[in-house]
Design a protein around this motif. Structure first.
Motif, PDB file in Angstrom:
ATOM      1  N   UNK A 131      56.421  42.812  41.645  1.00 21.49           N
ATOM      2  CA  UNK A 131      55.205  42.940  42.459  1.00 21.49           C
ATOM      3  C   UNK A 131      54.076  42.188  41.780  1.00 21.49           C
ATOM      4  N   UNK A 132      53.050  41.836  42.539  1.00 21.39           N
ATOM      5  CA  UNK A 132      51.876  41.191  41.948  1.00 21.39           C
ATOM      6  C   UNK A 132      50.936  42.254  41.378  1.00 21.39           C
ATOM      7  N   UNK A 133      49.809  41.818  40.847  1.00 17.93           N
ATOM      8  CA  UNK A 133      48.725  42.730  40.521  1.00 17.93           C
ATOM      9  C   UNK A 133      47.477  42.176  41.194  1.00 17.93           C
ATOM     10  N   UNK A 134      46.401  42.928  41.134  1.00 21.90           N
ATOM     11  CA  UNK A 134      45.181  42.514  41.809  1.00 21.90           C
ATOM     12  C   UNK A 134      44.057  42.357  40.795  1.00 21.90           C
ATOM     13  N   UNK A 135      43.480  41.173  40.727  1.00 22.85           N
ATOM     14  CA  UNK A 135      42.309  40.961  39.877  1.00 22.85           C
ATOM     15  C   UNK A 135      41.134  41.646  40.564  1.00 22.85           C
ATOM     16  N   UNK A 136      40.497  42.611  39.879  1.00 25.52           N
ATOM     17  CA  UNK A 136      39.475  43.426  40.560  1.00 25.52           C
ATOM     18  C   UNK A 136      38.402  42.590  41.260  1.00 25.52           C
ATOM     19  N   UNK A 137      37.935  41.526  40.612  1.00 29.06           N
ATOM     20  CA  UNK A 137      36.861  40.736  41.204  1.00 29.06           C
ATOM     21  C   UNK A 137      37.330  39.937  42.422  1.00 29.06           C
ATOM     22  N   UNK A 138      38.636  39.773  42.558  1.00 33.05           N
ATOM     23  CA  UNK A 138      39.182  39.039  43.700  1.00 33.05           C
ATOM     24  C   UNK A 138      39.510  40.012  44.834  1.00 33.05           C
ATOM     25  N   UNK A 139      40.116  41.134  44.459  1.00 34.05           N
ATOM     26  CA  UNK A 139      40.331  42.190  45.441  1.00 34.05           C
ATOM     27  C   UNK A 139      41.606  42.091  46.241  1.00 34.05           C
ATOM     28  N   UNK A 140      42.366  40.997  46.059  1.00 32.96           N
ATOM     29  CA  UNK A 140      43.667  40.950  46.731  1.00 32.96           C
ATOM     30  C   UNK A 140      44.747  40.482  45.758  1.00 32.96           C
ATOM     31  N   UNK A 141      46.004  40.813  46.071  1.00 25.93           N
ATOM     32  CA  UNK A 141      47.091  40.535  45.126  1.00 25.93           C
ATOM     33  C   UNK A 141      47.165  39.060  44.728  1.00 25.93           C
ATOM     34  N   UNK A 142      47.619  38.811  43.497  1.00 24.06           N
ATOM     35  CA  UNK A 142      47.682  37.445  42.964  1.00 24.06           C
ATOM     36  C   UNK A 142      48.733  36.587  43.674  1.00 24.06           C
ATOM     37  N   UNK A 143      49.720  37.224  44.278  1.00 24.94           N
ATOM     38  CA  UNK A 143      50.718  36.486  45.049  1.00 24.94           C
ATOM     39  C   UNK A 143      51.428  37.459  45.974  1.00 24.94           C
ATOM     40  N   UNK A 144      52.272  36.922  46.856  1.00 27.90           N
ATOM     41  CA  UNK A 144      53.038  37.802  47.741  1.00 27.90           C
ATOM     42  C   UNK A 144      54.512  37.705  47.423  1.00 27.90           C
ATOM     43  N   UNK A 145      55.194  38.808  47.569  1.00 26.67           N
ATOM     44  CA  UNK A 145      56.636  38.825  47.323  1.00 26.67           C
ATOM     45  C   UNK A 145      57.244  39.885  48.232  1.00 26.67           C
ATOM     46  N   UNK A 146      58.365  39.554  48.843  1.00 31.22           N
ATOM     47  CA  UNK A 146      58.959  40.466  49.824  1.00 31.22           C
ATOM     48  C   UNK A 146      59.488  41.728  49.148  1.00 31.22           C
ATOM     49  N   UNK A 147      59.635  42.777  49.941  1.00 32.84           N
ATOM     50  CA  UNK A 147      60.037  44.095  49.441  1.00 32.84           C
ATOM     51  C   UNK A 147      61.427  44.060  48.791  1.00 32.84           C
ATOM     52  N   UNK A 148      62.246  43.054  49.133  1.00 30.14           N
ATOM     53  CA  UNK A 148      63.591  42.997  48.551  1.00 30.14           C
ATOM     54  C   UNK A 148      63.745  41.819  47.577  1.00 30.14           C
TER      55      UNK A 148
END
Lengths: 334, 334
Positions: B194-211
């Motif tokens: 999973x990605x993480x979220x940079x607080x100042x950006x507010x959205x995940x650093x990348x996307x990755x499917x659930x599987x």
């Protein structure tokens, strides 16, 4: 379900193998009882032994507290399920030095039933057993019914005090007495931001909106006090700390140990930001932080959230709290 | 974004306050340099000092390695951003005992630039500075270009060896030499779920499917080797361990320290299940696990995933690895 595991049926077995392989000088297995671990030097001569146990999924609870000057043995069940009485009996026999065994576990129906049965069987075999129960979750029942409260992260203070008292050579009755006194002085409250997934079930234990949190939720997803919009760290810390302080109550002049416990998926920086506010509130009330514990002490797998615990200290507790332990799953042996 | 924080602008400030409030006997602030912390007893008389630093969001990196027999000071930037050269210079001046300072940090452009500038300024002020760089991520560049590799969790072995060598009284050149030799013998590979979220950006650093998972992804979300369907723990461990082993290579008869590092949101049981397989593979190849380190040593906030590192040992490294440290953010002072 996104987990780095193999077959869910093998999870607990493989986790135990990993633990023993990692720290072979600390842990020892009991033949024919695959869900048990005991301290490698068990039984420790002339020492009261401490046993614990509970459902899996809470590492470092319960196995991680096994070590020198700490817990002597533990049995675990499936994820969030009680261990069996037979396994607990096997642990009891493996750790008893003749001085008796204290069972120290959380206040859950299944655990109580199995520990009670194990205690009876142990007594039949001539092993003296006493019991202490962690019930620190302020959110799970009102103060008038505090015997109904669930046991959560604050039990770790019980482990520490029991282990230290036993290491100092106290007899069983005294180890129980000081452990019970410590547990009476511990209060905890938690907040959950996300569920976790029991591997054998494969879907989250509950649903919660992206902008919501639940205050007082239990470590298995039990209902809390209230669900509301996610607040700031300061607001969350304030609500929880005030409730905890009022409950004992903790008062001006008290010295406390503070635990800010991550539930599994909470970034460490969030724990420190929360601790900062808890400590500020305590200071403003004239309550002194004697020692801080910040990290993962009792988790719900990958649940996001944290809990705050306070432990009111006296001179005896401080002395016991300061006795060093060797427990590589906690101390990471760095 | 679901985090227990206050205003994102205040996150690093409040995190640092929380750390110092929690462990006032370990940490000391430098006036006017709010993003720095140094060991409370700095400068330690007649000892080479070790400094590190980097972006925030990786706790216990970097601040958590400050302590006795370990790192003397660190400076941090915003989440995933380099600290400034001025702050690093302030750290350098606060920790130098006259024996010089080793900078030990990860192989990232911004960090290199700022540490280089700080080193120049320190030399101008008469402080001798040498540099060692962690570049352990096997996935980030082929072996022929290993100087381009990113530094990830394996740098913790560098901290341990540098800190121990300095504590034993080695002069600066020797501390650098043994640290570089250690870093040369460390290899790491990670997997992100999973990605993480940079607080100042507010959205995940990348996307990755659930599987899906990404093997070799960097701790800031840098591209890895391959993205594919989530495999079992054994398959993931096997792929990563084989790649690491081949890279040095580690060979039959070697003794290694093994690190299984959680990236932030990975349940501890998954780390032990993974370690079990890594250890099994090593055993089958005649490589002996001298010591295991399992837990969160370098995180990406709430990223889900883990990394595996090997550190090939010799007698000198083993002796240094066994020197005890006091670092409460790592050891949790239990």
């Amino acid at each position: 379900m996104k987990k780095i595991i193999n077959k869910t049926d093998n999870l607990i077995k493989e986790m135990l193998e990993g633990i023993v392989d990692a720290y072979p000088n600390t842990f020892k297995r009991i033949e024919d009882y695959p869900r048990t671990l005991v301290y490698a030097n068990s039984p420790v001569k002339d020492k009261v032994a401490i046993a614990t146990g509970g459902g899996s999924g809470h590492l470092p609870l319960f196995l991680g507290y096994i070590g020198k000057n700490l817990i002597d043995g533990a049995s675990v069940g499936e994820v969030f399920s009680s261990p069996s009485a037979n396994e607990m009996l096997a642990v009891t026999k493996a750790i008893d030095s003749g001085k008796g065994v204290l069972y120290l576990y959380g206040n859950y129906g299944g655990d109580i039933m199995n520990f009670d049965m194990a205690a009876e069987m142990a007594e039949d075999e001539g092993i003296k057993v006493l019991k202490s129960i962690g019930a620190d979750d302020v959110a799970s029942a009102p103060k008038e019914k505090k015997e109904d409260r669930r046991g959560i992260a604050g039990i770790m203070f019980g482990y520490k005090i029991a282990g230290a008292a036993a290491a100092k050579g106290a007899p069983l009755e005294e180890v129980k007495k000081v452990t019970d006194a410590a547990l009476e002085n511990v209060r905890t409250m938690g907040v959950a931001l996300s569920p976790c997934t029991i591997p054998a079930v494969g879907k989250p234990t509950f649903e919660i909106a992206e902008d919501e949190m639940e205050i007082g939720m239990g470590i298995h997803g039990e209902r809390g006090i209230k669900r509301e919009k996610l607040k700031t760290a300061d607001e969350i810390a304030e609500f929880m700390t005030e409730r905890i302080i009022d409950d004992l109550p903790y008062v001006k002049g008290d010295e406390v140990a503070v635990l800010v416990n991550g539930l599994g998926a909470t970034a460490q920086q969030e724990l420190y930001v929360t601790f900062r506010k808890v400590n500020e509130i305590l200071k403003a009330k004239g309550i002194k932080t004697y020692k801080a514990f910040i990290g993962e002490y009792a988790t719900s797998m990958e649940m996001k959230g944290l809990s705050v615990s306070l432990f009111k200290l006296n001179d005896e507790f401080k002395e016991l709290l300061d006795i060093p332990v060797e427990a590589p799953m906690l101390l990471q042996q760095f």
